[in-house]
Scaffold this active site. Structure first.
Site, short mmCIF file in Angstrom:
data_model
loop_
_atom_site.label_atom_id
_atom_site.label_comp_id
_atom_site.label_asym_id
_atom_site.label_seq_id
_atom_site.Cartn_x
_atom_site.Cartn_y
_atom_site.Cartn_z
N SER A 26 40.84 42.62 38.13
CA SER A 26 40.46 42.70 39.55
C SER A 26 41.68 42.38 40.42
O SER A 26 42.72 43.01 40.30
CB SER A 26 39.30 41.74 39.80
N ASP A 56 31.60 50.13 36.91
CA ASP A 56 32.26 49.31 37.94
C ASP A 56 32.43 50.16 39.19
O ASP A 56 33.32 51.01 39.26
CB ASP A 56 33.61 48.82 37.42
N HIS A 113 31.44 45.44 37.61
CA HIS A 113 32.78 44.86 37.75
C HIS A 113 32.95 43.61 36.89
O HIS A 113 34.05 43.33 36.40
CB HIS A 113 33.03 44.53 39.22
#
Length: 375
Positions: A154, A319, A352
């Site tokens: 991320s 995601d 995610h």
């Protein structure tokens, strides 16, 4: 093959830097401290160091536990340790809490030397590039001239990407997981709604709530609830909670009725209990600002021409916050520059959050990649 093990009890370390750190905003931090942890041993050639960069709510506590708090397990403990994908028998792994953080590194709750009071809203804006600059200074302090790899998921993946551009000669491999070269307009919009929840909390006091002895918990709770929705996929929510009613029937109230409501409120309350609102604001703004292509006419391939590292880029099928399309954007730009890049899109229903979870395919891929890195 060794059975995967924990790195065991770990001890945070603190590095103080007396020299000012120039920031991308034009401001500078007069002095600062970084909290970090290390796992494994640095080899004689100092060539086996791997930097792990954390995401929004992460910290320096990547793996292991604390002797006085055995339940406090590192956020990527399933990845780092003896016999794990990032094997500490081979690598010397470093986790650093970013500037502006709330886990011991200098941040808004720290004392401003000019006023003798907490920085609060006066803490300068920090960017991904600033974090990387501070990490490079820590590497200098530790005698590490070049990282075997920099890895992150991320927002951490953005830092790994920035390392390849700011210090291309100091990084051998970049591992970007569930990341992106910049946020989409939709992502910036989510961040702004979350920030407004904090900024409009009556207990925020313009960012100087420390002096009032209060916490803008309501705003921070709402921000986390909103963020958590974006970290999960629709399938994951359906599998975990569906439309289950806590009382078995509708009671026609605004209190918690659906299990998903209970889950979100729990996550919001928990987050507001340990995270700092000013840190949340700073970190989401750093996310928004990150865009290596901006100074290259919006052309990512031009921005990435400076990179010389080998890359592993990993995305997850469900995601939607950092979609596979964003990862492929990085891959295509690297291929345009004839860089060595491996890419994998992992089938997962967890959205995610997949980059934090156990998945045999995902972990096997990382293990294979790290195994081939020569130190």
């Amino acid at each position: 093959m060794i059975q995967p093990q924990s790195v065991g009890a770990v001890v945070p370390q603190r590095a103080h830097f007396a020299e000012p750190l120039p920031l991308r905003s034009g401001d500078a931090l007069p002095e600062y401290e970084l909290l970090y942890e290390t796992y494994g041993e640095l080899n004689a050639a100092r060539s086996n160091a791997v930097l792990v960069c954390h995401a929004l709510s992460g910290s320096h506590h990547v793996a292991g536990h604390y002797a006085d708090d055995p339940g406090n397990i590192g956020w990527w403990d399933n990845l780092v340790g003896p016999g794990k994908p990032l094997d500490t028998r081979k690598f010397f792994v470093i986790g650093v809490n970013n500037l502006g953080g709330c886990h011991g590194t200098t941040g808004p709750a720290s004392i401003n030397p000019a006023s003798g009071k907490p920085w609060g809203a006066d803490f300068p804006f920090v960017t991904v590039e600033d974090w990387v600059g501070a990490q490079a200074r820590l590497a200098d302090r530790l005698g590490i001239e070049r990282f075997a790899a920099v890895v992150g998921g991320s927002l951490g993946g953005m830092q790994a990407l920035s390392w390849t551009l700011q210090y291309p000669e100091r990084i051998g491999h970049a591992v970007l997981v569930a990341s992106a070269p910049r946020l989409t307009a939709q992502n910036i919009a989510f961040n702004e709604v979350a920030r407004q929840a904090i900024l409009t909390d009556p207990d925020f006091h313009g960012g100087h709530y420390y002096e009032h002895g209060v916490v803008p918990a309501r705003g921070l709770k709402l921000a986390r609830m909103l963020g958590h929705i974006t970290y999960l996929s629709d399938d994951a929510m359906a599998d975990k909670f569906g439309r289950t009613l806590r009382h078995g029937k509708a009671v026609y109230s605004y209190d918690v009725e659906f299990e998903i409501e209970s889950y979100l409120r729990y996550q919001g309350d928990k987050f507001a209990g340990f995270f700092d609102a000013n840190t949340y604001l700073l970190t989401t703004k750093a996310l928004d600002y990150f865009d290596p292509a901006f100074e290259h006419g919006g052309l990512l391939r031009a921005a990435l021409a400076r990179a010389s590292a080998d890359f592993l880029v990993v995305s997850f099928s469900t995601d939607w916050r950092f979609s596979p399309a964003r990862s492929r954007e990085i891959v295509y730009s690297l291929l345009h520059n004839r860089r060595n890049v491996s890419y994998a899109e992992i089938e997962s229903d967890a959205g995610h959050d997949s980059f934090l979870l156990d998945d045999a395919h995902y972990h096997g891929l990382l293990a294979a990649y790290f195994d081939r890195i020569k130190v």
